[in-house]
Design an enzyme around this catalytic site. Structure first.
Site: not given
Ligand code: FDA
Length: 310
Positions: A135-136, A166, A187, A192
């Protein structure tokens, strides 16, 4: 701009200790809309239920930055155990991890502990025919996460590990270009976290345009792309793009979060697209939950109503 202000307000308020204590004590029943449960068994059960609708799972043990190597190793052990449990249940393990939760930024035996633990996790997942997505997190972690991703792809290949870009970050298009030699599995998300305007685009229209550019660039390069959004207009555009450019359906998938737009997830699966739901579980749900609330104003009312009901 209003979206950004709203998000900033929610993430700032949710960062206050007294708000966290209040929400933690009163909102678990509400959080369960977004979180599959407190343990691995509940998460695996959610995978099974989604399977019935033709939707794949992406398991995420909730947890963020940990300050000690002991806690980081403990967290990594839990992820390894999740991989074992998924494999034993006949589910090829697809998991996401936040490198901050497994020790990124802490040096042990001359190496970053996040990398050491990620190596153990990717190695175990590969052994089971599974996959790990890094995940980032917030922008100060992007450089180190991409560098560690590069190391892991070199060691395990691009079929066992992927990462995230992102679209709100100005740098992401350059990052995508710089990763191309790896033929990375990426991805693409909008982003967020609460980020300063010096690094992240303040206007939603720019973030959305950047999102499309990243997805299209990754597709045109012939690399696998996880289109992670609930934005129907982007999803429609991606469907048209793949048709127009002859991109095969096994070169991309749509990804959405557990509990959000379940109708759309099912519809896409019925249309024959590969769809994967990101299934978070665990006791450390507060930060994840706050980000979901910050994404949509209607969610604040949903939380308040739920808390009042007790
Ligand atoms: P957008 O915010 O424009 O929303 C489009 C529509 O989706 C809304 O109008 C609403 O209908 C629906 N929607 C969106 N969020 C909702 C919510 N919380 N509740 C109810 N409805 C909602 N971010 C990150 O920084 N690092 C990461 O590693 C990841 N990983 C990740 C994985 C997956 C599978 C997804 C889907 C998302 C992420 N994200 C992420 C989160 C991402 O950055 C972003 O914050 C959310 O996906 C919301 O943005 P959308 O793309 O859905 O668009």
């Amino acid at each position: 701009m209003i979206d950004q202000l709203y998000r900033k307000a929610v993430l700032t308020v949710s960062g206050q200790k007294f708000v966290e204590d209040l929400v933690r004590s009163r909102a678990w029943s509400v959080a369960q809309r977004f979180v599959a449960g407190e343990d691995a068994a509940s998460a695996l059960q959610a995978v099974r239920e989604l399977e019935g609708d033709g939707i794949l799972g992406n398991l995420d043990l909730l947890g963020e930055f940990v300050a000690s190597p002991e806690k980081a190793n403990e967290f990594a052990e839990k992820v390894l155990s999740l991989l074992d449990q998924a494999n034993a249940a006949g589910i090829p393990p697809y998991v996401s991890i936040k490198l901050s939760s497994v020790g990124q930024g802490q040096t042990v035996n001359g190496e970053d502990l996040g990398l050491t633990n990620a190596r153990r996790i990717v190695g175990r997942a590969k052994q089971y025919g599974g996959f790990v997505c890094l995940d980032m997190e917030d922008h100060p972690r992007v450089d180190i996460t991409l560098a560690q991703f590069r190391t892991l792809v070199n060691e395990f290949g691009n079929g066992s590990v992927g990462t995230v870009l992102q679209s709100y970050l100005y740098r992401s298009e350059a990052d995508l270009a710089a990763l191309q030699d790896l033929h990375p599995n990426l991805r693409i998300v909008k982003g967020a976290y609460l980020e300063p305007e010096s690094v992240a685009m303040p206007d939603k229209a720019d973030v959305d345009a950047s999102y499309r550019r990243l997805v299209y660039a990754q597709m045109k390069a012939g690399n696998y792309v996880n289109v992670a959004t609930h934005d129907e207009s982007i999803i429609e555009d991606v469907k048209h793009f793949v048709l127009a450019h002859g991109i095969s359906r096994d070169m991309f998938e749509f990804q959405m979060l557990y509990g959000i737009r379940r109708d759309l997830q099912k519809e896409l699966a019925q249309q024959g697209y590969r769809v994967r739901a990101y299934i978070p579980y665990g006791r450390d749900w507060y930060a994840y939950f706050s980000r979901r609330i910050a994404e949509r104003p209607a969610n604040v009312m949903f939380v308040l109503r739920g808390m009042l009901k007790g």
